[in-house]
Design an enzyme around this catalytic site. Structure first.
Site, PDB file in Angstrom:
ATOM      1  CE1 TYR A 184      -2.883  -3.049   0.742  1.00  0.00           C
ATOM      2  CE2 TYR A 184      -3.376  -2.482   3.103  1.00  0.00           C
ATOM      3  CZ  TYR A 184      -3.597  -3.240   2.033  1.00  0.00           C
ATOM      4  OH  TYR A 184      -4.499  -4.349   2.462  1.00  0.00           O
ATOM      5  CE  LYS A 213      -2.852  -7.036   4.684  1.00  0.00           C
ATOM      6  NZ  LYS A 213      -3.179  -5.633   4.535  1.00  0.00           N
TER       7      LYS A 213
END
Ligand code: A2P
Length: 267
Positions: free
Chosen positions: A53, A78
């Site tokens: 992101y 992540k």
């Protein structure tokens, strides 16, 4: 206790707030800083980000600026989906640690079983190598729990067969109308918590007539129905918004959807 303060217990005993604040598609910089700051002010204590992101640094800055003690906030990040080797996974973990700059990460998960641009590719070997890197940092205490995301039953089975630590979570796309029963029951058998991303169907569910009619009966919004539905399925929703009123509204889910209405929503 209010739902926003309630917690699930992961399979390793670690507590995780039942509602997480999703940051997918929130731009790095001011947008993420402001949204995460508003979420923390509204009472969220679980923030979900990812290296992919590109907003980990802004998430970390907002958390530090909030003055909420670090140990009262649960942070997930992540491993990018294309990273499928042990060394690269360790390097990527260090980068996430540096970007967040929060001392430790609560939950670190493999973002997907295949690179986003090669969806469906057989990466079983690479997933085991990447997961073993996660096991290493978990055993060192630098992350409180590890897990996976977007993993199918076969993908999870591969980890269970070839690795030591049972994933604590599998984060999947899950919302009203999407049948995920097979992976959910498989994960439940192995005490793997299901986290639900895109709980509002990226916003598309909010204009659904059935959801709107159920929402009216409970005097709540369609978004609140979507979030409450996932909680009653014993999964962990990760709603995202950049608007303060919505961020707050999405925490007000202290009502009960009847079994009849749950069945109606199931269809
Ligand atoms: P915005 O960020 O502009 O508020 P999901 O969590 O399923 O990915 O859905 C996120 C989308 O739903 C975003 O576009 C977000 O828009 C919108 N959204 C989030 N909460 C609400 C709400 N309570 N009411 C209406 N739209 C919402």
């Amino acid at each position: 206790m209010k739902m926003i303060n309630e917690k699930y217990t992961l399979n390793n005993g670690v507590s995780i707030p039942k509602i997480g604040f999703g940051t997918w598609q929130i731009k790095p910089g001011d947008d993420t800083f402001n949204a995460v700051s508003l979420a923390l002010k509204a009472g969220y204590r679980h923030i979900d980000t990812a290296a992919g992101y590109q907003n980990e640094e802004s998430v970390g800055k907002a958390i530090k600026a909030s003055k909420v003690p670090r140990d009262q906030i649960f942070v997930t990040s992540k491993l990018e989906s294309h990273i499928k080797t042990y060394e690269e996974a360790l390097d990527a973990f260090e980068k996430s640690m540096q970007a967040l700059d929060l001392g430790y990460i609560d939950l670190f998960i493999i973002h997907a079983p295949w690179p986003w641009n090669e969806m469906g590719k057989d990466c079983r070997e690479g997933n085991v190598l990447a997961y073993k890197a996660l096991e290493k940092v978990y055993k060192e205490g630098r992350v409180k729990a590890i897990g996976v995301s977007n993993f199918s039953k076969d993908d999870v089975e591969n980890i269970l067969k070839n690795c030591d630590v049972v994933p604590a979570v599998n984060q999947i796309g899950y919302f009203i109308g999407l049948d995920q029963s097979e992976i959910i029951s498989y994960c439940r058998e192995h005490d793997i918590l299901i986290e639900a991303y895109s709980p509002l169907g990226i916003g598309y569910l909010l204009s659904n007539e059935t959801i709107q009619s159920v929402a009216k009966r409970y005097h709540v919004s369609p978004a609140q129905i979507c979030i409450r539905y996932l909680l009653q399925k014993e999964t962990l929703p990760l709603p995202k918004s950049v608007h303060e009123d919505r961020i707050i509204q999405n925490t007000h889910v202290d009502f009960e959807i009847s079994l009849d209405d749950m069945s109606l929503l199931d269809t």
